[in-house]
Write a protein that holds these residues in place. Structure first.
Motif, PDB file in Angstrom:
ATOM      1  N   UNK A 214      43.163  44.728  70.026  1.00 31.27           N
ATOM      2  CA  UNK A 214      43.331  43.460  69.313  1.00 31.27           C
ATOM      3  C   UNK A 214      44.435  42.612  69.925  1.00 31.27           C
ATOM      4  N   UNK A 215      45.475  43.256  70.450  1.00 29.55           N
ATOM      5  CA  UNK A 215      46.558  42.530  71.119  1.00 29.55           C
ATOM      6  C   UNK A 215      46.006  41.708  72.274  1.00 29.55           C
ATOM      7  N   UNK A 216      45.157  42.330  73.101  1.00 28.39           N
ATOM      8  CA  UNK A 216      44.576  41.617  74.243  1.00 28.39           C
ATOM      9  C   UNK A 216      43.563  40.579  73.791  1.00 28.39           C
ATOM     10  N   UNK A 217      42.740  40.933  72.822  1.00 32.56           N
ATOM     11  CA  UNK A 217      41.672  40.031  72.381  1.00 32.56           C
ATOM     12  C   UNK A 217      42.224  38.723  71.849  1.00 32.56           C
ATOM     13  N   UNK A 218      43.378  38.753  71.190  1.00 28.61           N
ATOM     14  CA  UNK A 218      43.917  37.510  70.617  1.00 28.61           C
ATOM     15  C   UNK A 218      44.310  36.508  71.695  1.00 28.61           C
ATOM     16  N   UNK A 219      44.543  36.984  72.911  1.00 26.71           N
ATOM     17  CA  UNK A 219      44.831  36.062  74.012  1.00 26.71           C
ATOM     18  C   UNK A 219      43.548  35.518  74.652  1.00 26.71           C
ATOM     19  N   UNK A 220      42.426  36.101  74.298  1.00 25.08           N
ATOM     20  CA  UNK A 220      41.143  35.684  74.866  1.00 25.08           C
ATOM     21  C   UNK A 220      40.289  34.933  73.854  1.00 25.08           C
ATOM     22  N   UNK A 221      40.790  34.816  72.614  1.00 26.35           N
ATOM     23  CA  UNK A 221      40.094  34.087  71.545  1.00 26.35           C
ATOM     24  C   UNK A 221      41.100  33.182  70.834  1.00 26.35           C
ATOM     25  N   UNK A 222      41.731  32.315  71.582  1.00 24.30           N
ATOM     26  CA  UNK A 222      42.833  31.538  71.008  1.00 24.30           C
ATOM     27  C   UNK A 222      42.371  30.461  70.034  1.00 24.30           C
ATOM     28  N   UNK A 280      35.348  30.981  81.065  1.00 18.36           N
ATOM     29  CA  UNK A 280      34.963  30.167  79.906  1.00 18.36           C
ATOM     30  C   UNK A 280      35.437  30.700  78.564  1.00 18.36           C
ATOM     31  N   UNK A 281      36.267  31.729  78.546  1.00 18.07           N
ATOM     32  CA  UNK A 281      36.813  32.207  77.274  1.00 18.07           C
ATOM     33  C   UNK A 281      37.899  31.252  76.781  1.00 18.07           C
ATOM     34  N   UNK A 282      38.288  31.414  75.532  1.00 13.99           N
ATOM     35  CA  UNK A 282      39.266  30.500  74.923  1.00 13.99           C
ATOM     36  C   UNK A 282      40.689  30.972  75.187  1.00 13.99           C
ATOM     37  N   UNK A 283      41.196  30.628  76.354  1.00 10.75           N
ATOM     38  CA  UNK A 283      42.535  31.058  76.748  1.00 10.75           C
ATOM     39  C   UNK A 283      43.595  30.116  76.180  1.00 10.75           C
ATOM     40  N   UNK A 284      44.850  30.590  76.095  1.00  8.10           N
ATOM     41  CA  UNK A 284      45.930  29.693  75.674  1.00  8.10           C
ATOM     42  C   UNK A 284      46.103  28.556  76.676  1.00  8.10           C
ATOM     43  N   UNK A 285      46.504  27.396  76.188  1.00  8.72           N
ATOM     44  CA  UNK A 285      46.762  26.270  77.088  1.00  8.72           C
ATOM     45  C   UNK A 285      48.007  26.500  77.928  1.00  8.72           C
ATOM     46  N   UNK A 317      38.874  44.273  83.570  1.00 13.69           N
ATOM     47  CA  UNK A 317      37.437  44.019  83.717  1.00 13.69           C
ATOM     48  C   UNK A 317      36.631  44.874  82.738  1.00 13.69           C
ATOM     49  N   UNK A 318      36.902  46.158  82.719  1.00 13.11           N
ATOM     50  CA  UNK A 318      36.126  47.056  81.861  1.00 13.11           C
ATOM     51  C   UNK A 318      36.404  46.799  80.388  1.00 13.11           C
ATOM     52  N   UNK A 319      37.643  46.430  80.062  1.00 16.08           N
ATOM     53  CA  UNK A 319      37.971  46.113  78.673  1.00 16.08           C
ATOM     54  C   UNK A 319      37.144  44.933  78.187  1.00 16.08           C
ATOM     55  N   UNK A 320      37.190  43.842  78.933  1.00 16.44           N
ATOM     56  CA  UNK A 320      36.525  42.607  78.502  1.00 16.44           C
ATOM     57  C   UNK A 320      35.012  42.790  78.457  1.00 16.44           C
ATOM     58  N   UNK A 321      34.457  43.481  79.426  1.00 17.05           N
ATOM     59  CA  UNK A 321      33.010  43.718  79.405  1.00 17.05           C
ATOM     60  C   UNK A 321      32.623  44.559  78.189  1.00 17.05           C
ATOM     61  N   UNK A 322      33.476  45.472  77.801  1.00 16.22           N
ATOM     62  CA  UNK A 322      33.228  46.267  76.600  1.00 16.22           C
ATOM     63  C   UNK A 322      33.266  45.389  75.352  1.00 16.22           C
ATOM     64  N   UNK A 323      34.266  44.490  75.271  1.00 12.10           N
ATOM     65  CA  UNK A 323      34.361  43.599  74.117  1.00 12.10           C
ATOM     66  C   UNK A 323      33.133  42.689  74.033  1.00 12.10           C
ATOM     67  N   UNK A 324      32.653  42.253  75.187  1.00 12.47           N
ATOM     68  CA  UNK A 324      31.466  41.393  75.199  1.00 12.47           C
ATOM     69  C   UNK A 324      30.224  42.160  74.753  1.00 12.47           C
ATOM     70  N   UNK A 325      30.105  43.382  75.221  1.00 10.36           N
ATOM     71  CA  UNK A 325      28.943  44.206  74.831  1.00 10.36           C
ATOM     72  C   UNK A 325      28.935  44.480  73.335  1.00 10.36           C
ATOM     73  N   UNK A 326      30.145  44.565  72.750  1.00 11.20           N
ATOM     74  CA  UNK A 326      30.266  44.823  71.324  1.00 11.20           C
ATOM     75  C   UNK A 326      30.165  43.553  70.498  1.00 11.20           C
ATOM     76  N   UNK A 327      30.045  42.396  71.150  1.00 12.25           N
ATOM     77  CA  UNK A 327      29.944  41.129  70.428  1.00 12.25           C
ATOM     78  C   UNK A 327      31.274  40.592  69.936  1.00 12.25           C
ATOM     79  N   UNK A 328      32.379  41.153  70.409  1.00 11.11           N
ATOM     80  CA  UNK A 328      33.698  40.700  70.000  1.00 11.11           C
ATOM     81  C   UNK A 328      34.096  39.430  70.749  1.00 11.11           C
ATOM     82  N   UNK A 329      33.674  39.349  72.010  1.00 11.64           N
ATOM     83  CA  UNK A 329      33.880  38.147  72.821  1.00 11.64           C
ATOM     84  C   UNK A 329      32.522  37.635  73.271  1.00 11.64           C
ATOM     85  N   UNK A 330      32.461  36.341  73.512  1.00 12.19           N
ATOM     86  CA  UNK A 330      31.190  35.786  73.983  1.00 12.19           C
ATOM     87  C   UNK A 330      31.468  34.700  75.017  1.00 12.19           C
TER      88      UNK A 330
END
Length: 330
Positions: A214-222, A280-285, A317-330
């Motif tokens: 969740x710590x990492x995901x919050x930086x990828x879903x700002x 194309x993810x929602x990164x911090x400005x 790479x493997x973390x983000x691809x896992x989050x995408x496969x789980x529908x957490x990131x898109x």
């Protein structure tokens, strides 16, 4: 108690127990143990019938060598049942609330300490050869008077009173639990080894999202957040933590504490790696630089056991691809 696989197969393999088997680190540890082919695994979970544990049953070898036990580390009898017949135990279960605790003594401190002591007592009664306890670097670096220099090693401990004063309850829970583990080992002669990881990233096996991820995901879903902090963070791949736990158990020379940290990087550097792969993810400005001494943890002692770790790029790479496969990131 749920039994995945008939009992005869477990009789030919050395049995080990993994507490909190459905969690992030524990799931990968179970995977590693089963993949070796010479371990039968007793995994403790709160409810074997809960679908969130189904991923354990799909692991290679689970049908023959995995047994899931309904157990709560605060219930000694249930822990003793899971540990019975095991040569080794990996105590991974630990309370870690997603939100700020409203009653830390009840929600964090008591379960961490009492749960650890229950596991150790059950291990001693069962004649377990070695217990590997998963602690944390949070039991190392929360201290108002840290050592000189940026690097901290296994001799460093978090200050309990300072943790209370700063309301660092999770850090205090890990510190108290590990201190109690060492006190019990000294008193009884039980062979205990502890492993202390920092933030743990990597692909998910379990259906729920753990706190480090969740710590990492919050930086990828700002979602419109302009600026986020850019502190240095120590991190490690979950698969490398599982390998470290295996080393700590199997190596006859293993003793004491082991820091298990691979990289110390600014958050912006981690995010930059992900951005190069998924722009194309929602990164911090922007990132705001934090001021203060940034600590780095030395894993030299663990590396002397033969531990190796992945490059940051592979983990991201493997973390983000896992989050995408789980529908957490898109």
């Amino acid at each position: 108690m749920d039994q995945a696989g008939a009992g005869e197969a477990t009789a030919v393999a050395a049995a080990v127990c993994v507490t909190g088997a459905g969690g992030f680190i524990a799931s990968w540890l179970v995977e590693r143990l089963l993949a070796r082919g010479d371990y039968a695994v007793h995994g403790t979970v709160r409810d074997p019938s809960d679908p969130k544990n189904d991923h354990l049953r799909t692991l290679d070898g689970a049908g023959e060598r995995l047994r899931l036990f309904k157990a709560d580390v605060l219930d000694y009898a249930s822990v003793a049942s899971a540990v019975a017949g095991c040569a080794g135990v990996f105590h991974v279960a630990s309370p870690c609330p997603a939100a700020k605790s409203t009653n830390p003594e009840v929600e964090l401190l008591a379960p961490a300490v009492a749960g650890t002591l229950n596991v150790l007592r059950a291990c001693r009664e069962a004649g377990v050869r070695r217990v590997v306890v998963v602690s944390s670097v949070r039991a190392i670096f929360i201290n108002p008077n840290p050592p000189e220099g940026p690097t901290m090693d296994e001799h460093c401990w978090s200050d309990e009173e300072y943790c209370r004063a700063t309301e660092s309850w999770y850090c205090l829970s890990k510190t108290l639990a590990e201190r109690e583990a060492w006190a019990y080992a000294e008193k009884t002669g039980l062979d205990v080894v502890t492993v202390c990881p920092p933030l743990v990233f990597g692909p998910l096996l379990q259906p729920t999202v753990n706190t480090s991820s969740l710590f990492l995901i919050r930086y990828l879903k700002c979602d419109g957040v302009d600026a986020m902090d850019d502190g240095v963070r120590n991190m490690v791949d979950v698969r490398d933590v599982a390998d470290a736990l295996m080393l700590a158990y199997k190596s006859p020379e293993a003793a004491g504490r082991y820091i298990c940290s691979a990289h110390a990087r600014k958050v912006s550097e981690m995010v930059s790696v992900v951005r190069s792969l998924h722009p194309n993810l929602n990164y911090p400005n922007e990132f705001v630089q934090l001021v203060g001494d940034e600590k780095v943890f030395s894993s030299e002692k663990l590396q002397r056991l033969g531990w190796k770790f992945r490059m940051l790029e592979e983990t991201m790479k493997d973390s983000v691809e896992s989050y995408m496969s789980a529908g957490i990131l898109s």
